[in-house]
Design a protein around this motif. Structure first.
Motif, PDB file in Angstrom:
ATOM      1  N   UNK A  72       0.825  -1.208   0.000  1.00 44.40           N
ATOM      2  CA  UNK A  72       0.000   0.000   0.000  1.00 44.40           C
ATOM      3  C   UNK A  72       0.862   1.262   0.000  1.00 44.40           C
ATOM      4  N   UNK A  73       1.960   1.233   0.718  1.00 44.37           N
ATOM      5  CA  UNK A  73       2.867   2.378   0.746  1.00 44.37           C
ATOM      6  C   UNK A  73       3.510   2.593  -0.616  1.00 44.37           C
ATOM      7  N   UNK A  74       3.908   1.499  -1.241  1.00 42.87           N
ATOM      8  CA  UNK A  74       4.498   1.588  -2.579  1.00 42.87           C
ATOM      9  C   UNK A  74       3.464   2.108  -3.576  1.00 42.87           C
ATOM     10  N   UNK A  75       2.217   1.668  -3.433  1.00 39.65           N
ATOM     11  CA  UNK A  75       1.139   2.138  -4.304  1.00 39.65           C
ATOM     12  C   UNK A  75       0.973   3.647  -4.175  1.00 39.65           C
ATOM     13  N   UNK A  76       0.895   4.137  -2.956  1.00 38.93           N
ATOM     14  CA  UNK A  76       0.685   5.560  -2.730  1.00 38.93           C
ATOM     15  C   UNK A  76       1.845   6.367  -3.328  1.00 38.93           C
ATOM     16  N   UNK A  77       3.058   5.844  -3.183  1.00 38.68           N
ATOM     17  CA  UNK A  77       4.213   6.530  -3.732  1.00 38.68           C
ATOM     18  C   UNK A  77       4.213   6.584  -5.247  1.00 38.68           C
ATOM     19  N   UNK A  78       3.640   5.580  -5.891  1.00 41.24           N
ATOM     20  CA  UNK A  78       3.585   5.574  -7.350  1.00 41.24           C
ATOM     21  C   UNK A  78       2.427   6.422  -7.876  1.00 41.24           C
ATOM     22  N   UNK A  79       1.383   6.589  -7.072  1.00 43.92           N
ATOM     23  CA  UNK A  79       0.238   7.407  -7.484  1.00 43.92           C
ATOM     24  C   UNK A  79       0.483   8.890  -7.236  1.00 43.92           C
ATOM     25  N   UNK A  80       1.183   9.192  -6.160  1.00 39.10           N
ATOM     26  CA  UNK A  80       1.523  10.576  -5.810  1.00 39.10           C
ATOM     27  C   UNK A  80       3.029  10.659  -5.587  1.00 39.10           C
ATOM     28  N   UNK A  82       6.846  11.626  -5.142  1.00 34.98           N
ATOM     29  CA  UNK A  82       7.472  12.799  -4.572  1.00 34.98           C
ATOM     30  C   UNK A  82       8.101  13.706  -5.609  1.00 34.98           C
ATOM     31  N   UNK A  83       8.595  13.126  -6.706  1.00 31.76           N
ATOM     32  CA  UNK A  83       9.250  13.950  -7.725  1.00 31.76           C
ATOM     33  C   UNK A  83       8.275  14.865  -8.459  1.00 31.76           C
ATOM     34  N   UNK A  84       6.965  14.638  -8.270  1.00 36.41           N
ATOM     35  CA  UNK A  84       5.968  15.510  -8.896  1.00 36.41           C
ATOM     36  C   UNK A  84       5.442  16.570  -7.929  1.00 36.41           C
ATOM     37  N   UNK A  85       6.069  16.694  -6.777  1.00 37.60           N
ATOM     38  CA  UNK A  85       5.590  17.632  -5.760  1.00 37.60           C
ATOM     39  C   UNK A  85       5.597  19.077  -6.250  1.00 37.60           C
ATOM     40  N   UNK A  86       6.447  19.383  -7.208  1.00 37.57           N
ATOM     41  CA  UNK A  86       6.519  20.753  -7.720  1.00 37.57           C
ATOM     42  C   UNK A  86       5.463  21.094  -8.746  1.00 37.57           C
TER      43      UNK A  86
END
Length: 210
Positions: A72-80, A82-86
């Motif tokens: 689930x953590x890996x899923x969330x990271x791929x959906x949102x 961090x490199x798209x935070x900008x």
């Protein structure tokens, strides 16, 4: 004739071995279901004795909970990611929804469906599911709130919109086990159009940005 000594097995650092066990268990969960995770099955996958797995996870239920958390953590990271935070919040939301609705997350939908059912009988898994739901809900609500503050999205209740979106996703995910998927144009972008309606966006805005 001189025989060669057997190769020396390299002992992995405990944190590396534990992470490896969790990754293997998470893969089994995604491909076959949480019920298929046993100490022996994971040991067979790694080519080690079940006792080694038991050293890190004396109870298989603990491994089940942690493998779900990992997936689930890996899923969330791929959906949102961090490199798209900008990126602008509206673009991050569009990418989040497009990724979820384009069919690449069917295994994860099945895993969530599986976890919610199995968690009825496993206290640890129930806590893990609740924790991951909260993290995903908060991340999405925070993203929507940021979009509102920047004037990109319109709502007085970012958390309420996040709940609408996530419940819609879960509802569609309930059909992932169908042998013959039911298809209808209304289903294809239902989550996206729901988000657009709740955020006062013209139809097609999020799909175009995703």
């Amino acid at each position: 004739m001189t025989s060669s000594p057997p190769p020396t097995r390299i002992r992995k650092p405990p944190e590396e071995r534990r992470a490896e066990i969790v990754r293997i268990a998470a893969r089994i969960a995604l491909e076959e279901g949480l019920e298929r995770i046993t100490l022996r099955r994971v040991a067979d996958e790694l080519g080690v004795r079940p006792g080694l797995i038991g050293h890190y996870f004396p109870a298989a239920d603990d491994l089940v909970s942690e493998s779900f958390t990992h997936a689930a953590t890996k899923e969330r990271g791929s959906l949102l990611p961090g490199e798209e935070a900008g990126l602008a919040p509206i673009d991050r939301l569009a990418r989040f929804l497009t990724r979820l609705t384009d069919g690449d997350y069917a295994d994860l939908s099945r895993l969530w469906l599986n976890a919610r059912h199995v968690s009825r009988f496993k206290t640890g898994l129930r806590a893990a599911v609740r924790a991951q739901e909260e993290l995903t809900r908060d991340a999405l609500a925070t993203l929507i709130d940021e979009g509102v503050r920047r004037g990109e999205l319109t709502t007085e209740d970012p958390l309420g919109v996040a709940l609408h979106i996530l419940v819609n996703i879960d509802g569609l995910g309930a059909y992932t086990n169908d042998d013959v998927p039911f298809d209808h144009p209304a289903l294809r972008d239902m989550t996206i159009t729901t988000a657009e309606r709740l955020l006062d966006l013209p139809v097609g805005t999020l799909r175009a940005r995703g």
